[in-house]
Design an enzyme around this catalytic site. Structure first.
Site, PDB file in Angstrom:
ATOM      1  N   CYS A  67       0.887  -1.164   0.000  1.00  0.00           N
ATOM      2  CA  CYS A  67       0.000   0.000   0.000  1.00  0.00           C
ATOM      3  C   CYS A  67       0.923   1.210   0.000  1.00  0.00           C
ATOM      4  CB  CYS A  67      -1.000  -0.021   1.162  1.00  0.00           C
ATOM      5  SG  CYS A  67      -0.291   0.152   2.791  1.00  0.00           S
ATOM      6  N   HIS A 100      15.214 -14.490  10.328  1.00  0.00           N
ATOM      7  CA  HIS A 100      14.959 -14.450  11.778  1.00  0.00           C
ATOM      8  C   HIS A 100      13.483 -14.519  12.132  1.00  0.00           C
ATOM      9  CE1 HIS A 100      19.066 -12.441  12.934  1.00  0.00           C
ATOM     10  NE2 HIS A 100      19.212 -13.517  12.193  1.00  0.00           N
TER      11      HIS A 100
HETATM   12  C1  RB5 Z   1      -3.886   5.366   0.659  1.00  0.00           C
HETATM   13  O1  RB5 Z   1      -3.926   6.734   0.411  1.00  0.00           O
HETATM   14  C2  RB5 Z   1      -2.961   5.060   1.811  1.00  0.00           C
HETATM   15  O2  RB5 Z   1      -3.505   5.512   3.004  1.00  0.00           O
HETATM   16  C3  RB5 Z   1      -2.696   3.573   1.880  1.00  0.00           C
HETATM   17  O3  RB5 Z   1      -2.140   3.159   0.685  1.00  0.00           O
HETATM   18  C4  RB5 Z   1      -1.737   3.136   2.945  1.00  0.00           C
HETATM   19  O4  RB5 Z   1      -0.592   3.921   2.990  1.00  0.00           O
HETATM   20  C5  RB5 Z   1      -2.322   2.929   4.275  1.00  0.00           C
HETATM   21  O5  RB5 Z   1      -1.662   2.447   5.221  1.00  0.00           O
END
Ligand code: RB5
Length: 147
Positions: A67, A100
């Site tokens: 993400c 680990h």
């Molecule tokens: C999306 O904008 C962002 O919040 C997501 O990709 C991530 O970083 C959340 O933890």
């Protein structure tokens, strides 16, 4: 050797996910893409839970999630029994996550590392084994015992 790799990201990791899929396929891996399938904004749990469920069920030994920061993806995956998702930002952290921590999911911060660094981490993560020994009893203590 495991050659089937599941991968999932929200929009924050979408472009890097597409890059990594290309590199994995070029290298001879089969990739199972859990989405997202466009740069449009989504909620990361919607794509991370299905991948983590597959790891929890033993369908794949290792997976990759992304993400923007890596944290939302990692936090979501780590709610699954038997999942050890490691947020990694350089090659040595990725190596240690396997050696680990016996991490079974590599969590990447799509907005904070380069594609090239991400690919180096993926290669190391997929090709490094767990050392066991003193680390085994430690990872066995990670999940709280049920009452
Ligand atoms: C999306 O904008 C962002 O919040 C997501 O990709 C991530 O970083 C959340 O933890």
């Amino acid at each position: 050797m495991n050659r089937i790799i599941p991968i999932a990201s929200d929009h924050g990791g979408f472009e890097m996910k597409q890059f990594l899929i290309g590199k994995l396929e070029e290298t001879g891996y089969e990739v199972v893409d859990f989405g997202t399938h466009s740069p449009d904004s989504i909620d990361y749990p919607d794509v991370i839970h299905p991948l983590a469920t597959a790891i929890e069920r033993g369908e794949y030994p290792l997976g990759i999630i992304l993400c923007g920061s890596g944290n939302g993806a990692q936090m979501t995956a780590n709610h699954h029994h038997g999942v050890r998702a490691a947020l990694c930002w350089n090659v040595e952290i990725a190596r240690l996550a396997r050696q680990h921590n016996d991490a079974n999911i590599l969590a990447l911060p799509g907005r904070f590392v380069s594609n090239e660094m991400a690919w180096e981490m993926v290669e190391v993560f997929l090709n490094t084994g767990f050392e066991g020994g003193r680390h085994k009893k430690r990872i066995e203590k990670i999940e709280p015992k049920e009452n």
